[in-house]
Design an enzyme around this catalytic site. Structure first.
Site, PDB file in Angstrom:
ATOM      1  N   THR A 196     -27.765 -70.543  -4.426  1.00  0.00           N
ATOM      2  CA  THR A 196     -28.457 -69.261  -4.380  1.00  0.00           C
ATOM      3  C   THR A 196     -29.778 -69.304  -5.141  1.00  0.00           C
ATOM      4  OG1 THR A 196     -28.302 -66.979  -5.177  1.00  0.00           O
ATOM      5  CG2 THR A 196     -27.013 -68.598  -6.368  1.00  0.00           C
ATOM      6  N   ASP A 197     -30.678 -68.392  -4.780  1.00  0.00           N
ATOM      7  CA  ASP A 197     -31.935 -68.272  -5.538  1.00  0.00           C
ATOM      8  C   ASP A 197     -31.695 -67.721  -6.946  1.00  0.00           C
ATOM      9  OD1 ASP A 197     -31.314 -65.648  -4.819  1.00  0.00           O
ATOM     10  OD2 ASP A 197     -33.222 -65.242  -3.817  1.00  0.00           O
ATOM     11  N   GLU A 198     -30.523 -67.131  -7.177  1.00  0.00           N
ATOM     12  CA  GLU A 198     -30.281 -66.484  -8.474  1.00  0.00           C
ATOM     13  C   GLU A 198     -30.222 -67.488  -9.625  1.00  0.00           C
ATOM     14  OE1 GLU A 198     -27.357 -63.396  -8.505  1.00  0.00           O
ATOM     15  OE2 GLU A 198     -27.805 -62.808  -6.450  1.00  0.00           O
TER      16      GLU A 198
ATOM     17  N   TYR B  34     -22.174 -64.834 -12.497  1.00  0.00           N
ATOM     18  CA  TYR B  34     -22.206 -65.430 -11.160  1.00  0.00           C
ATOM     19  C   TYR B  34     -23.268 -66.519 -11.076  1.00  0.00           C
ATOM     20  CZ  TYR B  34     -23.730 -66.041  -6.322  1.00  0.00           C
ATOM     21  OH  TYR B  34     -24.133 -66.589  -5.127  1.00  0.00           O
TER      22      TYR B  34
ATOM     23  N   LYS C 271     -22.982 -70.615 -10.538  1.00  0.00           N
ATOM     24  CA  LYS C 271     -23.609 -71.343  -9.430  1.00  0.00           C
ATOM     25  C   LYS C 271     -24.562 -72.418  -9.971  1.00  0.00           C
ATOM     26  CE  LYS C 271     -23.301 -70.732  -5.524  1.00  0.00           C
ATOM     27  NZ  LYS C 271     -22.327 -71.256  -4.509  1.00  0.00           N
TER      28      LYS C 271
HETATM   29  P1  NAD Z   1     -18.060 -64.485   0.604  1.00  0.00           P
HETATM   30  O1  NAD Z   1     -17.585 -63.898  -0.695  1.00  0.00           O
HETATM   31  O2  NAD Z   1     -18.238 -63.614   1.780  1.00  0.00           O
HETATM   32  O3  NAD Z   1     -17.061 -65.655   1.047  1.00  0.00           O
HETATM   33  C1  NAD Z   1     -16.537 -66.588   0.147  1.00  0.00           C
HETATM   34  C2  NAD Z   1     -15.386 -67.324   0.828  1.00  0.00           C
HETATM   35  O4  NAD Z   1     -14.885 -68.310  -0.087  1.00  0.00           O
HETATM   36  C3  NAD Z   1     -14.215 -66.412   1.191  1.00  0.00           C
HETATM   37  O5  NAD Z   1     -13.773 -66.686   2.506  1.00  0.00           O
HETATM   38  C4  NAD Z   1     -13.146 -66.767   0.172  1.00  0.00           C
HETATM   39  O6  NAD Z   1     -11.815 -66.597   0.655  1.00  0.00           O
HETATM   40  C5  NAD Z   1     -13.462 -68.224  -0.105  1.00  0.00           C
HETATM   41  N1  NAD Z   1     -13.001 -68.681  -1.427  1.00  0.00           N
HETATM   42  C6  NAD Z   1     -13.196 -68.062  -2.628  1.00  0.00           C
HETATM   43  N2  NAD Z   1     -12.580 -68.759  -3.607  1.00  0.00           N
HETATM   44  C7  NAD Z   1     -12.008 -69.843  -3.006  1.00  0.00           C
HETATM   45  C8  NAD Z   1     -11.242 -70.936  -3.501  1.00  0.00           C
HETATM   46  N3  NAD Z   1     -10.928 -71.054  -4.805  1.00  0.00           N
HETATM   47  N4  NAD Z   1     -10.826 -71.869  -2.619  1.00  0.00           N
HETATM   48  C9  NAD Z   1     -11.123 -71.756  -1.303  1.00  0.00           C
HETATM   49  N5  NAD Z   1     -11.815 -70.734  -0.779  1.00  0.00           N
HETATM   50  C10 NAD Z   1     -12.255 -69.787  -1.633  1.00  0.00           C
HETATM   51  O7  NAD Z   1     -19.393 -65.258   0.225  1.00  0.00           O
HETATM   52  P2  NAD Z   1     -20.710 -65.486   1.101  1.00  0.00           P
HETATM   53  O8  NAD Z   1     -21.612 -64.342   0.915  1.00  0.00           O
HETATM   54  O9  NAD Z   1     -20.331 -65.919   2.455  1.00  0.00           O
HETATM   55  O10 NAD Z   1     -21.346 -66.724   0.308  1.00  0.00           O
HETATM   56  C11 NAD Z   1     -21.035 -68.063   0.671  1.00  0.00           C
HETATM   57  C12 NAD Z   1     -21.786 -69.018  -0.226  1.00  0.00           C
HETATM   58  O11 NAD Z   1     -23.183 -68.787  -0.125  1.00  0.00           O
HETATM   59  C13 NAD Z   1     -21.444 -68.856  -1.720  1.00  0.00           C
HETATM   60  O12 NAD Z   1     -21.407 -70.145  -2.296  1.00  0.00           O
HETATM   61  C14 NAD Z   1     -22.621 -68.053  -2.270  1.00  0.00           C
HETATM   62  O13 NAD Z   1     -22.830 -68.357  -3.639  1.00  0.00           O
HETATM   63  C15 NAD Z   1     -23.754 -68.554  -1.412  1.00  0.00           C
HETATM   64  N6  NAD Z   1     -24.875 -67.607  -1.207  1.00  0.00           N
HETATM   65  C16 NAD Z   1     -24.627 -66.348  -0.748  1.00  0.00           C
HETATM   66  C17 NAD Z   1     -25.700 -65.490  -0.515  1.00  0.00           C
HETATM   67  C18 NAD Z   1     -25.502 -64.093   0.032  1.00  0.00           C
HETATM   68  O14 NAD Z   1     -26.476 -63.363   0.181  1.00  0.00           O
HETATM   69  N7  NAD Z   1     -24.288 -63.675   0.379  1.00  0.00           N
HETATM   70  C19 NAD Z   1     -27.008 -65.931  -0.762  1.00  0.00           C
HETATM   71  C20 NAD Z   1     -27.206 -67.220  -1.249  1.00  0.00           C
HETATM   72  C21 NAD Z   1     -26.129 -68.066  -1.455  1.00  0.00           C
HETATM   73  O1  TDX Z   2     -24.095 -50.410  -4.063  1.00  0.00           O
HETATM   74  C1  TDX Z   2     -25.061 -51.119  -4.409  1.00  0.00           C
HETATM   75  N1  TDX Z   2     -26.199 -50.517  -4.875  1.00  0.00           N
HETATM   76  C2  TDX Z   2     -27.297 -51.226  -5.283  1.00  0.00           C
HETATM   77  O2  TDX Z   2     -28.308 -50.635  -5.701  1.00  0.00           O
HETATM   78  C3  TDX Z   2     -25.029 -52.550  -4.349  1.00  0.00           C
HETATM   79  C4  TDX Z   2     -23.794 -53.253  -3.851  1.00  0.00           C
HETATM   80  C5  TDX Z   2     -26.146 -53.252  -4.753  1.00  0.00           C
HETATM   81  N2  TDX Z   2     -27.239 -52.615  -5.226  1.00  0.00           N
HETATM   82  C6  TDX Z   2     -28.427 -53.418  -5.612  1.00  0.00           C
HETATM   83  C7  TDX Z   2     -28.178 -54.553  -6.568  1.00  0.00           C
HETATM   84  C8  TDX Z   2     -29.173 -55.600  -6.125  1.00  0.00           C
HETATM   85  O3  TDX Z   2     -30.433 -55.361  -6.745  1.00  0.00           O
HETATM   86  O4  TDX Z   2     -28.888 -54.018  -4.399  1.00  0.00           O
HETATM   87  C9  TDX Z   2     -29.323 -55.372  -4.626  1.00  0.00           C
HETATM   88  C10 TDX Z   2     -28.486 -56.302  -3.778  1.00  0.00           C
HETATM   89  O5  TDX Z   2     -27.165 -56.316  -4.331  1.00  0.00           O
HETATM   90  P1  TDX Z   2     -26.003 -57.239  -3.735  1.00  0.00           P
HETATM   91  O6  TDX Z   2     -25.859 -56.961  -2.290  1.00  0.00           O
HETATM   92  O7  TDX Z   2     -24.823 -57.085  -4.627  1.00  0.00           O
HETATM   93  O8  TDX Z   2     -26.643 -58.698  -3.855  1.00  0.00           O
HETATM   94  P2  TDX Z   2     -27.257 -59.505  -5.111  1.00  0.00           P
HETATM   95  O9  TDX Z   2     -26.707 -59.044  -6.384  1.00  0.00           O
HETATM   96  O10 TDX Z   2     -28.753 -59.519  -4.954  1.00  0.00           O
HETATM   97  O11 TDX Z   2     -26.667 -60.985  -4.796  1.00  0.00           O
HETATM   98  C11 TDX Z   2     -26.613 -61.460  -3.430  1.00  0.00           C
HETATM   99  O12 TDX Z   2     -27.641 -62.335  -3.143  1.00  0.00           O
HETATM  100  C12 TDX Z   2     -27.610 -63.618  -3.706  1.00  0.00           C
HETATM  101  C13 TDX Z   2     -25.264 -62.118  -3.131  1.00  0.00           C
HETATM  102  O13 TDX Z   2     -24.218 -61.226  -3.461  1.00  0.00           O
HETATM  103  C14 TDX Z   2     -25.126 -63.413  -3.856  1.00  0.00           C
HETATM  104  O14 TDX Z   2     -23.917 -64.075  -3.498  1.00  0.00           O
HETATM  105  C15 TDX Z   2     -26.270 -64.292  -3.496  1.00  0.00           C
HETATM  106  O15 TDX Z   2     -26.217 -65.477  -4.219  1.00  0.00           O
END
Ligand code: NAD
Ligand code: TDX
Length: 362
Positions: free
Chosen positions: A135-137, A160, A164
């Site tokens: 992630t960019d975080e 988190y 990561k």
């Molecule tokens: P998500 O929470 O939707 O899915 C995570 C999946 O991992 C789920 O299916 C869960 O059951 C599985 N999981 C969790 N713990 C596990 C374990 N111990 N063993 C096996 N499986 C397990 O997450 P996502 O949003 O699809 O993110 C996927 C990946 O991408 C993560 O590594 C996250 O850090 C990264 N990422 C997400 C975002 C975003 O915007 N969602 C952005 C950048 C990077």
């Molecule tokens: O109800 C809400 N109200 C609100 O203001 C929620 C759920 C979020 N927010 C804000 C918090 C953040 O500034 O919106 C922004 C986006 O929040 P999230 O959807 O929780 O994402 P963020 O915290 O930015 O992280 C996401 O992007 C990077 C993913 O959850 C991560 O897994 C990924 O790595």
């Protein structure tokens, strides 16, 4: 040496991005291998996300926890895995603040377990690859200008992002010390179908439909860069085929929005599709207590993957968001399923009574 890409172990494939990636990969003409999805099915993993693939013989689902050494080793030997695409993680920042333990065990220890299993199974094979999805975080928080580069120093701020960052460091250390062929991608905020309704976009869409408050943290001035999930999937597929081992790629949408502007824009998009007055949705905007340690701004410079691998975003934001809203409005069975049982949004569980309702977004 060509990569094999014949037997791909996808971890966390039943989550949001993993399920979109698997569907994307199986639709590629250039892909002739098989996919094994290993997922523990936590609250965020949902078999319905891939229900349409159950008859596809190129796809196998195994319920497995990446922290379980034996189970992970068995996956490598039974399926002759030659490629890992590692999505499995605890992914929600808010949850990491109030319960960090699973973030450390899954994101750090789980990644360690996978790296060790890959090292053991692969020896010095050159045709294999461990791709780590990050992630960019990990880069921390930006002021009002600038963007993260692959060379930006790590400065994670939340449990988190620290977990990561820890996993990214492990992956690089295994490459450096043990010569494991690895690539890493650091991506910005994804949006699209199948996202668990705890993240900003689905929380807002579903609350609008149900006439519930739209909780905006703080003043809604935090900035995120939004990328369509299918474009992220394509970036990873591009890296698997063409990214040299040892490389890191930033992936982003070049599409920054202040949260409050995005929520108001979503009100407009949802209103256009439901036919309800936009004002009825805008009135639901509710400013609530801010996320502790809330990162101000993320922005990704993704020039490297564009220049070196020719990747581009294929979805513009209006069409991607409109398709996403339409998907949530149409897929009521999926929504009922993920919200059944113990489901409550993180806000409802943790901010009960603490939301500071000041005005309504006007
Ligand atoms: P998500 O929470 O939707 O899915 C995570 C999946 O991992 C789920 O299916 C869960 O059951 C599985 N999981 C969790 N713990 C596990 C374990 N111990 N063993 C096996 N499986 C397990 O997450 P996502 O949003 O699809 O993110 C996927 C990946 O991408 C993560 O590594 C996250 O850090 C990264 N990422 C997400 C975002 C975003 O915007 N969602 C952005 C950048 C990077
Ligand atoms: O109800 C809400 N109200 C609100 O203001 C929620 C759920 C979020 N927010 C804000 C918090 C953040 O500034 O919106 C922004 C986006 O929040 P999230 O959807 O929780 O994402 P963020 O915290 O930015 O992280 C996401 O992007 C990077 C993913 O959850 C991560 O897994 C990924 O790595």
């Amino acid at each position: 040496m060509e990569r094999s890409l014949e037997s791909i172990l996808v971890t966390g494939g039943s989550g949001f991005i993993g399920s979109n990636f698997i569907r994307h990969l199986l639709a590629q003409e250039g892909f002739s291998g098989r996919i094994v999805n290993a997922d523990a099915l936590t609250y965020a993993g949902n078999p319905l996300n891939l229900a349409d693939l159950q008859d596809d013989e190129r796809y196998t689902f195994i319920q497995a926890d990446i922290r379980d050494e034996e189970a992970v080793a068995r996956l490598f030997s039974e399926y002759e895995v030659d490629t890992v695409v590692h999505f499995a993680a605890e992914s929600h920042v808010d949850r990491s603040i109030f319960g960090p333990r699973d973030f450390i065990t899954t994101n750090v220890m789980g990644t360690f377990t996978l790296l060790e299993a890959a090292r053991e199974a692969w020896g010095d094979r050159p045709d294999v690859l461990f791709h780590h999805v990050s992630t960019d975080e990990v880069y921390g928080s930006l002021g009002d200008t600038g963007a993260f580069l692959e060379t930006t120093a790590y400065d994670p701020k939340s449990p988190y992002s620290a977990s990561k960052a820890g996993s990214d460091h492990l992956v690089r250390a295994w490459a450096h010390t043990f010569h494991l062929p690895v690539t890493i991608s650091n991506c910005s905020n994804n949006y699209g179908p199948y996202q668990f309704p705890e993240k900003l976009v689905p929380v807002m869409i579903l609350n609008m439909v149900e006439g519930k408050p739209l909780p905006v943290y703080g003043q809604g001035l935090n900035v995120r860069d939004w990328l369509y999930v299918g474009d992220h999937a394509q970036a990873i597929w591009t890296i698997l085929q063409h990214g040299p081992a040892g490389e890191t790629y930033n992936v982003g949408g070049e599409n920054e929005w202040r949260n409050i502007d995005l929520v108001k824009h979503l009100c407009d998009v949802v209103a256009k599709q439901t036919g309800e007055p936009e004002d009825d949705y805008l009135r639901l905007i509710t400013y609530v207590t801010d996320r502790p340690g809330h990162d101000h701004r993320y922005a990704i410079d993704c020039a490297k993957i564009k220049r070196e691998l020719g990747w581009r975003q294929a979805h513009d934001f209006p069409s991607g968001l409109s398709e996403t809203v339409a998907w949530y409005l149409a897929n009521t069975e999926w929504i009922a399923s993920v919200r059944s049982g113990e489901y409550r949004t993180w806000m409802e569980t943790n901010y009960a009574g603490r939301g500071s309702v000041n005005d309504h977004g006007r």
